[in-house]
Enzyme design. Structure first.
Site, PDB file in Angstrom:
ATOM      1  N   HIS A   1       0.809  -1.208   0.000  1.00  0.00           N
ATOM      2  CA  HIS A   1       0.000   0.000   0.000  1.00  0.00           C
ATOM      3  C   HIS A   1       0.849   1.268   0.000  1.00  0.00           C
ATOM      4  O   HIS A   1       0.387   2.321  -0.446  1.00  0.00           O
ATOM      5  CB  HIS A   1      -0.958  -0.017   1.185  1.00  0.00           C
ATOM      6  CG  HIS A   1      -2.108  -0.955   0.983  1.00  0.00           C
ATOM      7  ND1 HIS A   1      -3.383  -0.661   1.394  1.00  0.00           N
ATOM      8  CD2 HIS A   1      -2.182  -2.168   0.387  1.00  0.00           C
ATOM      9  CE1 HIS A   1      -4.192  -1.660   1.071  1.00  0.00           C
ATOM     10  NE2 HIS A   1      -3.470  -2.593   0.465  1.00  0.00           N
TER      11      HIS A   1
ATOM     12  N   HIS B   1      -2.070 -12.696  -1.843  1.00  0.00           N
ATOM     13  CA  HIS B   1      -3.114 -13.401  -1.100  1.00  0.00           C
ATOM     14  C   HIS B   1      -2.722 -14.830  -0.749  1.00  0.00           C
ATOM     15  O   HIS B   1      -3.516 -15.561  -0.162  1.00  0.00           O
ATOM     16  CB  HIS B   1      -4.415 -13.378  -1.904  1.00  0.00           C
ATOM     17  CG  HIS B   1      -5.013 -12.012  -1.994  1.00  0.00           C
ATOM     18  ND1 HIS B   1      -6.148 -11.728  -2.719  1.00  0.00           N
ATOM     19  CD2 HIS B   1      -4.630 -10.826  -1.435  1.00  0.00           C
ATOM     20  CE1 HIS B   1      -6.432 -10.436  -2.614  1.00  0.00           C
ATOM     21  NE2 HIS B   1      -5.519  -9.870  -1.842  1.00  0.00           N
TER      22      HIS B   1
END
Length: 728
Positions: free
Chosen positions: A101, A270
């Site tokens: 991020h 993920h």
């Protein structure tokens, strides 16, 4: 719409209507958090830096005990703290999300965002819903930052922590390059959007569901305010995997990733960790920027009795892990995604997510806080897009069948994600910098510094070539002014103005560029074309009366094979006030775009002002456009632009049917036409701050100062990308 800059026919890089009054910057921190302390009042002349102007971060980083830092970060991964316990006893997934991020705000349209200055520490990014609870990740790093001090910036620490996290769980890492100096306040020239609601407050996306991502405002990449990429629940919370695939494809493209990189990053990221939605989201407190004083910078503090930490954490609202091995690099993500059918369910926090139907116990995940318990895994709507969309499905199947290819693709995509905005490879520091040159790094071969005798010889040949001041100035400016300080791309080094796509950009007047380049290639001898182009500008300025103009050689020449054409296409300007180029009306005023371009060039108000005034009289306007050419001494470096703009015998009026983009000056007494101008010219008379600077150059004795300041600003632009001379 034109997705890059946006014309009226095709969108715009700035907000429309009421929001347009906010200019390029959209909503400010004060709009979101009116009570925020306005520290910028103490910095009227630019950003503050407690390290001082003489601090050399590269020197400090090179003195870092790099291996010790990595060892401390590795130990941190499993040093769970009671105030923010680690899922599965391992912080690795948390730090991967933090690094992702920090870097993932990068957008290729203007090069802004990204990891290169540690902006995640400041509003608005520290308080975006998509960055929920990353304040805790940064605080977990504080003891390490405190220990190593100035030898490691926060910006570098965020990224290397993500790398170490991947390595500590057995994942592949391609390399790491340091060299990101910190800033100490929010970068206020970044337009994040015009909406007045965050993603978690607004079901509307930035485009209509039935339309394509090409409707998204010019430089933006994320689909809603406060997101890094897309809403994991689906567009606007609609759990439609195909619509999510559409959003993913376009938003990752705007962040410089292709479809294969999109699948690799999504699946690789993920493979680790879990999402958090095992609680009541209504009990969460304000984000850090609006938090209580006693919270000391923490946000999203839960009001629940158990404190809302550990197994009760709510971040995205989605709950569960993607795989049954959440702290190991495995092949399980694609296996679980592709082998099971999924049904739509809701998390304890009420978020839409997908759960495997009839999942085998061995494929279930351990509970994050009790490894003896098994819980179902889950997928988000964004994950389901990799299963449902035909292109993403084909890539996913290929990666499932060739795990080595997946590992390599993820490692390379992660490296690109976390280094895309660091600039050319020459800026990378540290022992883990990969040897391989990658095309997205815009490689340029090292140049040879030409001897004084060669410089003098080529200068004389250029002067005798018949090329005009205007032609030489236009070519040098077209080459160097592509530079942008946001991601350190562009500039004169490499001479890419002679390559696709830049040589055919309309703003560059391809016929002029071709003539100058062909001529210089015949004159330059062993000098690089890049140096010869800049030297041509020097010759032109000296012919124009600028006096001695400094020149520093040593640039190299890139090849077409070294040039990522698609990536460079994003950098093509549809308007350029420096060259008085605006071929069609845009939905944003040209003077706003002028400020934006000057900001990307790293120019101050005086530097921008003197460059505009000088370029006008030197004949740098696009084509033969005479607007703003306020001189009868064309091709001479004079202050005539300012003298004649401020002449009180002028009466200015808008040209009929020009939509307030073209203006004419008539003589106040005699009524005849004197000059033509654009908004980008007249703004230097109408805006009080710009006029104040321009008057310095127009007043008695100002012409000599004008010449010196122009040469200084010109040379700054010509050398902006010379990272062998400075860090940028």
């Amino acid at each position: 719409m034109d997705a890059k800059t946006g014309s009226i026919e095709g969108g715009c890089p700035v907000p429309h209507g009421e929001a347009a009054a906010r200019g390029l910057l959209g909503r400010t921190n004060k709009d979101w958090w009116p009570e925020m302390l306005a520290t910028e009042i103490l910095n009227p002349n630019g950003p503050s830096n407690p390290m001082g102007d003489d601090f050399d971060y590269a020197e400090a980083f090179n003195a870092l005990d790099y291996n010790a830092l990595k060892a401390d970060l590795t130990a941190l991964m499993t040093d769970s703290q009671p105030w923010w316990p680690a899922d599965y006893g391992h912080y690795g997934p948390f730090f991967i999300r933090m690094a992702w991020h920090a870097a993932g705000t990068y957008r290729t349209a203007d090069g802004r965002g990204g990891a290169n200055s540690g902006q995640q520490r400041f509003a608005p990014l520290d308080s975006w819903p998509d960055n929920g609870n990353l304040d805790k990740a940064r605080r977990l790093l504080w003891p390490i930052k405190q220990k190593y001090g100035q030898n490691i910036s926060w910006a570098d620490l965020f990224i290397i922590a993500g790398n170490v996290a991947i390595e500590s769980m057995g994942g592949p890492v391609f390399g790491f390059g340091g060299g990101r100096p910190d800033v100490y306040e929010p970068e206020r020239d970044i337009y994040w959007g015009s909406e007045d609601k965050w993603v978690n407050e607004n079901v509307q996306t930035r485009i209509a569901p039935e339309h394509g991502m090409h409707e998204l405002e010019g430089p933006l990449a994320a689909i809603q305010m406060g997101l890094i990429y897309v809403n994991p629940e689906g567009p606007g919370g609609n759990p439609d995997p195909l619509q999510s695939a559409r959003d993913m494809r376009a938003t990752f493209e705007r962040m410089a990733m292709n479809s294969e990189e999109t699948v690799a990053l999504t699946a690789g990221g993920h493979t680790f960790g879990k999402a958090h939605g095992n609680g009541d989201p209504s009990t969460l407190g304000h984000a850090p920027a609006g938090g209580d004083l006693v919270a000391q910078g923490f946000g999203w503090v839960s009001g629940e009795e158990h404190g809302g930490i550990g197994e009760h954490t709510v971040t995205s609202g989605i709950e569960g892990s993607w795989v049954n091995t959440p702290t190991e690099w495995t092949e399980n993500y694609f296996r679980l995604l592709l082998d099971y059918e999924y049904e739509l369910v809701k998390s304890p926090a009420g978020a839409q997510q997908w759960q495997p139907i009839n999942q085998k116990e061995e494929d279930m995940a351990p509970a994050a806080w009790d490894a003896s318990k098994k819980v179902p895994t889950m997928m988000t709507t964004a994950d389901m897009a990799l299963k449902v969309d035909p292109e993403f499905r084909e890539i996913s199947e290929r990666f499932r069948n060739d795990h080595e290819a997946f590992k390599d693709a993820f490692a390379r995509a992660w490296f690109k994600l976390t280094h895309r905005d660091l600039g050319p490879k020459i800026r990378y520091l540290g022992p883990d910098v990969p040897a391989e040159d990658l095309i997205w790094q815009d490689p340029v071969p090292a140049g040879n510094n030409p001897s004084d005798s060669l410089v003098a010889e080529v200068k004389q040949k250029i002067a005798d070539s018949g090329l005009t001041v205007s032609q030489l100035i236009k070519t040098a400016w077209a080459s160097a002014s592509t530079y942008r300080k946001s991601d350190f791309r562009g500039g004169a080094n490499g001479a890419r103005v002679a390559l696709e796509p830049q040589k055919n950009w309309d703003v560059n007047e391809p016929e002029v560029i071709a003539k100058v380049v062909d001529t210089l290639n015949g004159l330059r001898g062993e000098m690089s074309l890049a140096d010869a182009i800049v030297l041509g500008g020097v010759v032109a300025l000296e012919k124009a009366g600028a006096g001695d103009v400094p020149f520093t050689g040593g640039r190299g020449d890139a090849t077409q094979e070294m040039t990522d054409v698609e990536s460079f296409e994003w950098m093509e300007p549809e308007a350029d006030a420096f060259r008085n180029y605006m071929p069609k009306r845009l939905a944003v005023k040209c003077e706003e775009l002028m400020l934006d371009r000057a900001s990307l060039l790293g120019l101050s108000v005086p530097e921008m002002t003197v460059l505009i005034g000088g370029l006008r009289v030197l004949g740098a306007n696009h084509g033969e456009r005479g607007h703003g050419h306020f001189t009868n001494r064309s091709g001479e470096l004079t202050n005539d632009f300012f003298v004649n703009l401020y002449d009180m015998t002028n009466v200015w009026s808008s040209v009929e049917d020009s939509n307030d983009e073209e203006y004419v000056a008539t003589d106040r007494a005699e009524g005849h036409e004197k000059w033509r101008a654009t908004r980008a010219d007249l703004i230097f008379g109408s805006n009080s701050e710009l006029r104040a600077v321009g008057e310095v150059y127009a007043q008695k004795g100002g012409e000599e100062k004008f010449r010196k300041d122009f040469v200084r600003a010109w040379t700054k632009v010509m050398n902006a990308d010379r990272f062998d001379l400075h860090r940028g």
